[in-house]
Design an enzyme around this catalytic site. Structure first.
Site, PDB file in Angstrom:
ATOM      1  N   LYS A  45      -8.062  35.103 -46.165  1.00  0.00           N
ATOM      2  CA  LYS A  45      -9.298  35.061 -45.378  1.00  0.00           C
ATOM      3  C   LYS A  45     -10.526  35.211 -46.284  1.00  0.00           C
ATOM      4  O   LYS A  45     -10.398  35.567 -47.465  1.00  0.00           O
ATOM      5  CB  LYS A  45      -9.247  36.180 -44.326  1.00  0.00           C
ATOM      6  CG  LYS A  45      -8.111  36.027 -43.311  1.00  0.00           C
ATOM      7  CD  LYS A  45      -8.130  37.180 -42.315  1.00  0.00           C
ATOM      8  CE  LYS A  45      -7.007  37.066 -41.306  1.00  0.00           C
ATOM      9  NZ  LYS A  45      -7.001  38.192 -40.341  1.00  0.00           N
ATOM     10  N   TYR A  73      -7.424  30.641 -33.824  1.00  0.00           N
ATOM     11  CA  TYR A  73      -7.180  31.904 -33.116  1.00  0.00           C
ATOM     12  C   TYR A  73      -7.242  31.730 -31.590  1.00  0.00           C
ATOM     13  O   TYR A  73      -7.542  32.681 -30.871  1.00  0.00           O
ATOM     14  CB  TYR A  73      -8.215  32.950 -33.563  1.00  0.00           C
ATOM     15  CG  TYR A  73      -7.880  33.553 -34.924  1.00  0.00           C
ATOM     16  CD1 TYR A  73      -6.679  34.247 -35.121  1.00  0.00           C
ATOM     17  CD2 TYR A  73      -8.757  33.452 -35.995  1.00  0.00           C
ATOM     18  CE1 TYR A  73      -6.374  34.812 -36.354  1.00  0.00           C
ATOM     19  CE2 TYR A  73      -8.457  34.019 -37.230  1.00  0.00           C
ATOM     20  CZ  TYR A  73      -7.261  34.693 -37.403  1.00  0.00           C
ATOM     21  OH  TYR A  73      -6.951  35.261 -38.616  1.00  0.00           O
ATOM     22  N   GLU A  98       0.597  26.081 -36.427  1.00  0.00           N
ATOM     23  CA  GLU A  98      -0.472  26.318 -37.415  1.00  0.00           C
ATOM     24  C   GLU A  98      -0.391  25.335 -38.587  1.00  0.00           C
ATOM     25  O   GLU A  98      -1.413  24.859 -39.076  1.00  0.00           O
ATOM     26  CB  GLU A  98      -0.402  27.765 -37.908  1.00  0.00           C
ATOM     27  CG  GLU A  98      -0.813  28.752 -36.824  1.00  0.00           C
ATOM     28  CD  GLU A  98      -0.521  30.216 -37.143  1.00  0.00           C
ATOM     29  OE1 GLU A  98      -0.837  31.066 -36.305  1.00  0.00           O
ATOM     30  OE2 GLU A  98       0.027  30.506 -38.234  1.00  0.00           O
TER      31      GLU A  98
HETATM   32  P1  IDP Z   1      -2.179  39.259 -37.195  1.00  0.00           P
HETATM   33  O1  IDP Z   1      -3.264  38.707 -38.083  1.00  0.00           O
HETATM   34  O2  IDP Z   1      -1.483  40.416 -37.852  1.00  0.00           O
HETATM   35  O3  IDP Z   1      -1.234  38.208 -36.682  1.00  0.00           O
HETATM   36  P2  IDP Z   1      -3.389  39.257 -34.563  1.00  0.00           P
HETATM   37  O4  IDP Z   1      -3.104  40.237 -33.471  1.00  0.00           O
HETATM   38  O5  IDP Z   1      -2.857  37.879 -34.399  1.00  0.00           O
HETATM   39  O6  IDP Z   1      -2.911  39.922 -35.931  1.00  0.00           O
HETATM   40  O7  IDP Z   1      -4.954  39.199 -34.737  1.00  0.00           O
HETATM   41  C1  IDP Z   1      -5.551  38.208 -35.524  1.00  0.00           C
HETATM   42  C2  IDP Z   1      -6.635  38.841 -36.353  1.00  0.00           C
HETATM   43  O8  IDP Z   1      -7.632  39.329 -35.497  1.00  0.00           O
HETATM   44  C3  IDP Z   1      -6.203  40.041 -37.166  1.00  0.00           C
HETATM   45  O9  IDP Z   1      -5.594  39.708 -38.401  1.00  0.00           O
HETATM   46  C4  IDP Z   1      -7.510  40.775 -37.348  1.00  0.00           C
HETATM   47  O10 IDP Z   1      -8.236  40.192 -38.419  1.00  0.00           O
HETATM   48  C5  IDP Z   1      -8.225  40.492 -36.053  1.00  0.00           C
HETATM   49  N1  IDP Z   1      -8.052  41.621 -35.128  1.00  0.00           N
HETATM   50  C6  IDP Z   1      -6.938  41.969 -34.445  1.00  0.00           C
HETATM   51  N2  IDP Z   1      -7.141  43.058 -33.712  1.00  0.00           N
HETATM   52  C7  IDP Z   1      -8.441  43.404 -33.921  1.00  0.00           C
HETATM   53  C8  IDP Z   1      -9.270  44.451 -33.427  1.00  0.00           C
HETATM   54  O11 IDP Z   1      -8.862  45.299 -32.638  1.00  0.00           O
HETATM   55  N3  IDP Z   1     -10.544  44.474 -33.880  1.00  0.00           N
HETATM   56  C9  IDP Z   1     -11.048  43.567 -34.751  1.00  0.00           C
HETATM   57  N4  IDP Z   1     -10.293  42.560 -35.232  1.00  0.00           N
HETATM   58  C10 IDP Z   1      -9.015  42.481 -34.826  1.00  0.00           C
END
Ligand code: IDP
Ligand code: MG
Length: 216
Positions: free
Chosen positions: A74, A114, A191
């Site tokens: 990222k 996303y 993806e």
């Molecule tokens: P992952 O990246 O581990 O698969 P996901 O739940 O798919 O996690 O969430 C995608 C991205 O969204 C995360 O990597 C993180 O950068 C962001 N994210 C997830 N939960 C939160 C949150 O509670 N606050 C802010 N950003 C979040």
């Protein structure tokens, strides 16, 4: 390695067949020798070509050494100089890089990537962040690369990521967790298709493949 066993078997079968005809007149033997060399060459190059063209679905073959995962570094990972470190971890593990590009996602691309999180309160911030600068988009291939890749990344929230994982070692905040990895075979296929066209993926055989896999 794929195809080599076949070549070896085919060659030894041919050599046996040729030996059994050793009582044939010398001229015929010389002719047969030329034919043998020609056929062996032809077989080898046919197999090599087939191997090179081995068809692997764009999204990979989950459950095989040709499983694929979409891994991204990222914008925070780029800004913090972690490209080499993250790639090195996947490379040293033994996974195979089959696609890579540096790209600044538009907000639309970030939102598309996303899309499953569009109802989350942090979605707007996530899209802004993800489209704020270049990301390194990659496809890595290997047995269990989806699950193992996620383990190597660590838990979504770096506070819960184990030391030794990428997020555990290099991140603090869930909104700046440095890397992305597909979370299952379906999301991997989706993806990979979202980020890469088929011509951007490369099928190649690492020289050390048989030192990483007992069976391929
Ligand atoms: P992952 O990246 O581990 O698969 P996901 O739940 O798919 O996690 O969430 C995608 C991205 O969204 C995360 O990597 C993180 O950068 C962001 N994210 C997830 N939960 C939160 C949150 O509670 N606050 C802010 N950003 C979040
Ligand atoms: Mg996710």
């Amino acid at each position: 390695m794929f195809g080599r066993g076949f070549v070896r078997a085919a060659r030894s079968k041919f050599v046996k067949g040729f030996a059994s005809s050793a009582r044939a007149p010398a001229v015929r033997r010389i002719g047969a020798l030329g034919l043998a060399a020609g056929l062996t060459l032809a077989m080898t190059s046919t197999v090599a070509l087939t191997e090179g063209k081995k068809t692997i679905p764009h999204g990979g073959l989950p459950g095989t050494p040709y499983e694929r995962s979409f891994i991204a570094i990222k914008p925070d990972g780029i800004q913090r100089g972690l490209i080499g470190e993250i790639i090195a971890r996947f490379e040293k593990k033994g996974f195979k890089l089959v696609a890579l590009k540096l790209i600044t996602p538009t907000p639309e691309i970030a939102a598309g990537h996303y899309d499953d999180l569009k109802d989350k309160p942090f979605f707007g911030g996530l899209v802004n962040f993800f489209s704020s600068g270049p990301v390194v988009a990659m496809v890595w291939e290997g047995s269990n690369v989806i699950k193992t890749g996620r383990q190597m990344l660590g838990a979504t929230n770096p506070a819960a990521s184990m030391p030794g994982t990428i997020r555990g070692d290099y991140a603090i905040d869930v909104g700046r967790n440095v890397c992305h990895g597909s979370d299952g075979p379906e999301s991997a296929a989706k993806e990979i298709g979202f980020w890469f066209s088929p011509s951007e993926l490369y099928n190649w055989t690492p020289a050390d493949a048989t030192w990483k896999y007992e069976k391929l």
